[in-house]
Write an enzyme that holds these catalytic residues in place. Structure first.
Site, short mmCIF file in Angstrom:
data_model
loop_
_atom_site.label_atom_id
_atom_site.label_comp_id
_atom_site.label_asym_id
_atom_site.label_seq_id
_atom_site.Cartn_x
_atom_site.Cartn_y
_atom_site.Cartn_z
N ASP A 46 0.82 -1.10 0.03
CA ASP A 46 -0.07 -0.05 -0.10
C ASP A 46 0.89 1.32 0.08
O ASP A 46 0.56 2.17 0.64
CB ASP A 46 -0.64 0.06 1.24
CG ASP A 46 -1.68 -1.29 1.58
OD1 ASP A 46 -2.01 -1.94 0.41
OD2 ASP A 46 -2.13 -1.64 2.53
N GLU A 225 -11.13 -0.05 -3.82
CA GLU A 225 -10.47 0.44 -2.65
C GLU A 225 -9.23 1.35 -3.23
O GLU A 225 -9.04 1.42 -4.34
CB GLU A 225 -9.95 -0.57 -1.62
CG GLU A 225 -9.02 -1.54 -2.29
CD GLU A 225 -8.49 -2.57 -1.03
OE1 GLU A 225 -9.18 -2.50 -0.21
OE2 GLU A 225 -7.54 -3.05 -1.31
#
Length: 639
Positions: A46, A225
């Site tokens: 991420d 997302e």
């Protein structure tokens, strides 16, 4: 790692670029195109990326460590670099020690700067409803490396609005310096205004706080997302993750809008699984070089045989119409960063120094990258010692410690016997061919392997005429790496790519109503396709076409082969190169789905270089219901 990458439009030819770096913040330097196997050691995911005064800062999620609960990591490490080659790690800049309400997990940090203060926004304590002690928090520091303190002592957002989970936040500053935060998981995305204090939410002109900006849903790779927004040429780009984060369907999509609040219209895939290279790339950051027009995407990926996530980056480019050219994850390593992160060693003593990969003399040792190439172009600089031989291995499987403890091919430079050799191993050695060549110990040679189906060619220094050409079909795919046998050796400028080019990079021209989409990209990749994906041209009639730039490496004859998916609604096409037709009209109609490789034409090229390959719709079979073309890849096989 400080690596290099060829253009996404290059086939066969590999340009080795030696980058010169200036380490002072704000000064121009030639940044690397690609991060190599991974650019920092350890398991992270991420990544967000920011550039402050010429220094790049990366904010990733850290993997759970021993002693932490199964819900996730409870601290954040960040990394900085002035040259995108050498990275400095700062550990635990945010943790349960300075975030009092952190109880479970901490993930997806995002950096921002305003008015002399540095901020990290983060998700913590997974929430599934309003008012819970979790969601999006914010920490502040006087320096980018910290120490950071909790800015408000509680979550900034801990409510679910418009179905968007309060996580995966990204701060974006518009041209007027207004700060916005995009966020959201669970298939929905919101944007909020940040006040000037960067720790409270503003309101929109209609009095609301949360605006839904989820890209238009089409049922095909819809938003899941990890939003990231940047602006270029007046266009707002929203990149986001689609698919399932834990498997190969995870990928980066993008959408565009003329407004900060949307609507955002999906434009296509930016980055996806490549079955030769890495699995499940996604949850990215975007940064533009402060000194050039270069754009970079930072993301996590999985090696093909590992569930753990690691960090990588690639340079990406735009077409003239402002669409993004899809990224291909290259496999390259020039060892400028002083480490061999990503390599697995089988015997021998391996070290990195002076920008080269060294191995001491031993009875036989290998170092491999976790890849799975069949048809490939593999290049490297090899410096053999005065004894034994050293070179490259490819299509390797079942590796172990021992000189011939693997299945696959090896091409080496043998200084004592003044020859180039190629053979295959299967816990024993079978010679395939040798060629005489004047070789000097401790001199650097550039070696290239071109393996196409059963054809294998070995080039040394002269990249136009192979030293060895053999035919062998024993091994069809596997890892690549370097090997030595009773020789000290050095290796540098590793570069490997598939010679099959997937067609999402095709340019589309249409008469009307043509839709250009990906196929094989539903809940998971289609294993019948190279890389798992192909391109659909939903043509409305004859004369629609797709074009592709192919860099032909040598002036010679090639068999041009195209991977296609036949079916009941398929049309017909004719191949032309630089507007000259080649081969017969190809009919893609079939009563059922049928994956096949067509030998479209045999073409003799009088010169090397970029050629324009066009697939023009000529019509349709009388039984076909449409004119569509479904193309997987193009490859050139030397005749």
């Amino acid at each position: 790692m400080g690596k290099i990458k060829q253009s996404n439009l290059v086939l066969f030819c590999v340009s080795i670029v030696i980058c010169l770096f200036v380490s002072l913040p704000g000064l121009a330097y030639a940044a690397p195109f690609h991060s190599g196997p991974q650019f920092v050691d350890g398991y992270y995911a991420d990544p967000d990326v920011q550039n402050y005064n010429g220094t790049y800062w990366v904010y990733p999620t850290r993997a759970t460590q021993v002693g932490e609960s199964g819900t996730g990591a409870k601290s954040v490490d960040i990394f900085s670099s002035t040259d995108m080659v050498n990275w400095t790690k700062y550990s635990n800049v945010i943790s349960s020690a300075n975030i009092s309400w952190l109880k479970d997990s901490l993930w997806a940090p995002n950096g921002a700067y305003r008015d002399g203060k540095y901020y990290i926004y983060f998700a913590a304590n997974a929430t599934n409803g309003d008012g819970q002690l979790g969601g999006i928090g914010v920490a502040v520091a006087d320096n980018p490396q910290g120490p950071y303190t909790d800015a408000i002592g509680a979550p900034l957002i801990n409510v679910v609005r418009n179905g968007a989970g309060p996580m995966d936040q990204d701060v974006f500053f518009d041209d007027d310096d207004q700060a916005y935060m995009y966020y959201g998981s669970w298939g929905e995305c919101n944007v909020v205004k940040l006040n000037a204090d960067m720790k409270s939410l503003g309101t929109w002109s209609d009095g609301t706080v949360y605006k839904k900006v989820t890209p238009t849903k089409t049922g095909d790779n819809d938003y899941f997302e990890a939003p990231k927004v940047f602006k270029r040429n007046g266009i707002y780009y929203l990149t986001y993750a689609a698919g399932v984060w834990a498997d190969s369907s995870y990928k980066v999509m993008y959408a565009t809008s003329s407004s900060v609040t949307g609507p955002f219209v999906p434009k296509g895939i930016m980055l996806h699984t490549d079955t030769t290279t890495a699995d499940g790339p996604g949850h990215n950051g975007i940064v533009k070089s402060p000194t050039t027009n270069d754009w970079y995407i930072f993301y996590h990926k999985r090696y093909l045989n590992s569930p753990q996530r690691v960090l990588a980056f690639d340079k990406f480019e735009f077409n003239a119409d402002n669409t993004i050219i899809p990224i291909e994850m290259a496999v390259e390593d020039n060892f400028d960063d002083g480490n061999d992160t990503g390599w697995t060693k089988y015997g021998g003593t391996w070290t990195v120094s002076g920008g080269q990969y060294h191995v001491a003399s031993n009875p036989g040792a290998k170092a491999l990258l976790d890849t799975n190439f069949s048809d490939l172009i593999y290049e490297a600089d090899v410096t053999p010692g005065s004894t034994g031989n050293a070179g490259l291995v490819f299509r390797v499987s079942n590796p172990g410690t021992g000189s011939d403890a693997y299945q696959g091919y090896y091409a080496g430079l043998d200084v004592p016997n003044q020859k180039v050799l190629i053979g295959k191993a299967n816990n024993n050695w079978t010679s395939l061919a040798t060629a005489s060549m004047s070789l000097t110990a401790n001199a650097k040679y550039h070696v290239k392997i071109v393996a196409q189906d059963e054809s294998i060619k070995v080039y040394v220094d002269d990249m136009t005429i192979p030293k060895i050409s053999v035919t062998d079909s024993t091994y069809i795919g596997g890892s690549i790496g370097v090997r030595t046998y009773d020789s000290a050796a050095k290796f540098d400028n590793i570069s490997v790519q598939s010679s099959q080019y997937e067609t999402e990079n095709l340019s589309i021209s249409a008469t009307s109503g043509v839709k250009h989409t990906m196929f094989g990209n539903g809940t998971g990749r289609d294993l019948n396709l190279s890389g798992g994906y192909g391109t659909t041209l939903e043509a409305s009639g004859a004369n629609d076409y797709v074009t592709y730039t192919v860099n032909v490496p040598e002036a010679r004859s090639y068999s041009v082969r195209v991977g296609v998916k036949k079916g009941p609604n398929r049309g017909q096409f004719q191949l032309s190169v630089n507007d000259v037709n080649h081969g017969s009209i190809q009919d893609l109609y079939a009563t059922g789905l049928n994956y096949t490789e067509l030998n479209v034409a045999n073409i003799t090229f009088s010169s090397a270089g970029n050629k324009s390959f066009k697939f023009k719709v000529t019509g349709k079979n009388g039984s076909s219901s449409a004119y569509h073309l479904l193309l997987d890849y193009i490859k050139l096989v030397p005749n």
